[in-house]
Design an enzyme around this catalytic site. Structure first.
Site, mmCIF file in Angstrom:
data_model
loop_
_atom_site.group_PDB
_atom_site.id
_atom_site.type_symbol
_atom_site.label_atom_id
_atom_site.label_comp_id
_atom_site.label_asym_id
_atom_site.label_seq_id
_atom_site.Cartn_x
_atom_site.Cartn_y
_atom_site.Cartn_z
ATOM 1 N N ASP A 1 -1.399 1.732 -3.591
ATOM 2 C CA ASP A 1 -2.203 0.408 -4.236
ATOM 3 C C ASP A 1 -3.608 1.040 -4.718
ATOM 4 O O ASP A 1 -4.326 0.019 -5.081
ATOM 5 C CB ASP A 1 -2.313 -0.646 -3.326
ATOM 6 C CG ASP A 1 -2.907 -0.548 -1.959
ATOM 7 O OD1 ASP A 1 -3.065 0.801 -1.434
ATOM 8 O OD2 ASP A 1 -3.347 -1.474 -1.476
ATOM 9 N N ASN B 1 -8.727 8.854 6.450
ATOM 10 C CA ASN B 1 -7.477 8.872 5.584
ATOM 11 C C ASN B 1 -7.812 8.532 3.975
ATOM 12 O O ASN B 1 -6.838 8.382 3.290
ATOM 13 C CB ASN B 1 -6.627 7.757 5.995
ATOM 14 C CG ASN B 1 -7.165 6.386 5.857
ATOM 15 O OD1 ASN B 1 -7.828 5.920 5.543
ATOM 16 N ND2 ASN B 1 -6.306 5.614 6.870
ATOM 17 N N ASP C 1 -3.253 6.276 -3.165
ATOM 18 C CA ASP C 1 -1.840 5.769 -2.428
ATOM 19 C C ASP C 1 -1.386 4.649 -3.334
ATOM 20 O O ASP C 1 -1.663 4.444 -4.366
ATOM 21 C CB ASP C 1 -2.174 5.296 -0.847
ATOM 22 C CG ASP C 1 -3.086 4.150 -1.128
ATOM 23 O OD1 ASP C 1 -3.822 3.806 -2.023
ATOM 24 O OD2 ASP C 1 -2.903 3.130 -0.256
ATOM 25 N N SER D 1 0.818 -1.192 0.061
ATOM 26 C CA SER D 1 -0.119 0.013 0.160
ATOM 27 C C SER D 1 0.930 1.248 0.067
ATOM 28 O O SER D 1 1.524 1.521 -0.811
ATOM 29 C CB SER D 1 -1.003 0.003 1.170
ATOM 30 O OG SER D 1 -1.706 1.033 1.253
#
Ligand code: MG
Length: 495
Positions: free
Chosen positions: A302, A408, A300, A69
């Site tokens: 991934d 997030n 991000d 990730s």
């Protein structure tokens, strides 16, 4: 299942030791196993078997993704996907750990046997699978990986583990994490699950969501979005998504930080995690020349989370990067919930009987102002869970329409199978009521909601799908970032 062959083959993938000679212990956390990529070969090999055993227990295909990730490039990890496209059941995290850490052949056999115990099955709640069929199909595992240098070797080890125990493996190669979740979700529901099918579905959903907008005022409504790809797998997948959207699409995706595969670039002061935590623009030049009026989004490494932002002017100099105004997961959830509430009002009063229960699921990290906005201004239910998609997603599934996001940027909107079927019925009724006349507002609203169910990834949060849904809503409402930001003002908070 050929347990003996798997156990014998495991000798080629010994558990690594730490400098003091003790075997390294691997833990399955919220995001699966995750650590330095160089020590993960035995773990991913054994996870291949876990995915195969899970497939054999459920009677359906499962998935595994080799990714770390938003972590630095030297890290890697492996995450298992359950047969319905969701997270591995929490109870199976222990089985994964016991199989990954079993120190001897006997311990490995015992851990595999325990996972196969019927009491440990924890089958998904959805009614689709013919689990425990009289003649179950051989286990089947879908495999994907992100762009990390250790990815190809680890994916090969994962495939070797699954194959050794007797599973058929479909290697999907380079994919975003949410794409692989969708592949498994679609396989579970007997839907087409190739990459081109997925991007065609997202593009169709987006196109239908903005149909009214695109029809009349194409030029005025057109928007360009600057996408920070974190130099990760999202960059590789933006191209097929743009192809699926078509050249005349009202939305232009302008990729930045798209050099995946370039050493030391992945997630290095770029991407959603950096932008959300530091509240600054991605570094290293990718956003030079981007003005304060540009709408920007960061995904991000991934591509399973996203945050929007725009540069705030007048604070840039050589030693510090531009600070940004952030539109985080709370703001994205509020926007999606707003549109669902808008559409339901236009469908009222008789489209759904009983009325749909719409809820927003948050964590304790959510900004209090967003909670108040959803509850008091939109009049929707709010539920709160522990951090982690494995807690948020099941809570969202308790609603007819459940929107969930962590601040997030992990999140999606979940429409229950029953809601999807009621939606089709309501569209059919509304269409037949109006005959050959002009489409009613109720019918248009129902169709837009149906389109949203296609533009969103139903299995898990997906940054690329999230961008399409956010943009479609902003276009449909005629909103820019000013109006979106004006929904509510964040209360002061600390990470
Ligand atoms: Mg991620």
């Amino acid at each position: 299942m050929d347990v003996d062959a798997f156990v014998a083959a495991s000798d080629a993938y010994p558990i690594p030791t730490s400098p003091d000679g003790a075997p390294i212990h691997f833990s399955y956390g919220t995001a699966g196993f995750r650590t330095i990529g160089d020590v993960l070969a035995s773990t991913v090999f054994r996870c291949g078997a876990v995915a195969a055993i899970r497939s054999s227990v459920t009677g359906r295909a499962t998935g595994m993704v080799v990714t770390a990730s938003h972590n630095p490039e030297r890290d890697n990890g492996v995450k298992l996907v359950d047969c319905d496209g969701g997270m591995l059941p929490v109870a199976w995290e222990r089985h994964a750990e016991e199989i990954a850490n079993a120190p001897t052949h006997d311990a490995l056999r015992a851990a595999i046997e325990l996972a196969q115990t019927p009491a440990e099955a924890h089958l998904p709640q959805h009614g689709h699978p013919p689990a425990h069929a009289p003649t179950p199909p051989p286990p089947h595992v879908f495999l994907a990986r992100d762009t990390r240098p250790t990815g190809p070797a680890l994916a090969a080890a994962a495939k070797a583990g699954a194959t050794a125990i007797g599973a058929q493996v479909t290697d999907c190669g380079l994919m975003t994490t949410p794409q692989l979740h969708y592949v498994v979700y679609a396989s579970y529901r007997n839907l087409p699950c190739d990459e081109s099918d997925y991007f065609a579905r997202l593009a169709r959903g987006f196109g239908n969501m903005v149909q009214g907008v695109a029809g009349g005022t194409t030029h005025d409504a057109a928007s360009t979005i600057v996408v920070d790809c974190a130099n990760g797998v999202g960059a590789a997948k933006l191209a097929p998504l743009r192809t699926a959207l078509g050249a005349d699409c009202v939305l232009t995706l302008d990729p930045r930080n798209y050099k995946y595969g370039r050493p030391e670039s992945l997630n290095n002061e770029v991407g959603a995690d950096f932008v959300q935590k530091e509240k600054t623009c991605p570094m290293h030049g990718g956003f030079d020349g981007v003005g304060a009026d540009a709408r920007c989004v960061s995904v991000d490494g991934d591509a399973d989370r996203l945050v929007y932002f725009r540069k705030t002017t007048g604070e840039s100099n050589e030693s510090s990067n531009d600070s940004v105004e952030l539109f985080d997961g709370d703001k994205i959830a509020a926007l999606m919930a707003t549109r669902v509430a808008d559409l339901l009002k236009r469908c009222a009063p008789n489209a759904f009987e009983p009325p749909l229960r719409v809820g927003v699921v948050q964590t304790a990290y959510a900004n209090g102002a967003s909670t108040a906005y959803v509850r008091d201004t939109l009049g929707l239910e709010v539920a709160c869970t522990a951090t982690g998609v494995k807690f948020l997603h099941p809570e969202a599934e308790k609603f007819d329409v459940g929107v969930y996001f962590e601040a997030n940027g992990h999140g999606t909107a979940v429409f229950s199978d029953q809601t999807l079927s009621h939606l089709d019925d309501a569209i059919a009724r509304a269409s037949s009521d109006e005959g050959d006349g002009e489409e009613s507002d109720q019918c248009a609203a129902l169709k837009e909601m149906k389109a949203m169910t296609e533009a969103i990834n139903p299995a898990v949060g997906d940054a690329l799908s999230g961008i399409l849904v956010v943009e479609a809503i902003l276009l449909a409402k005629g909103w820019g970032l000013d109006e979106w930001g004006d929904m509510y003002a964040d209360l002061p908070s600390k990470q």
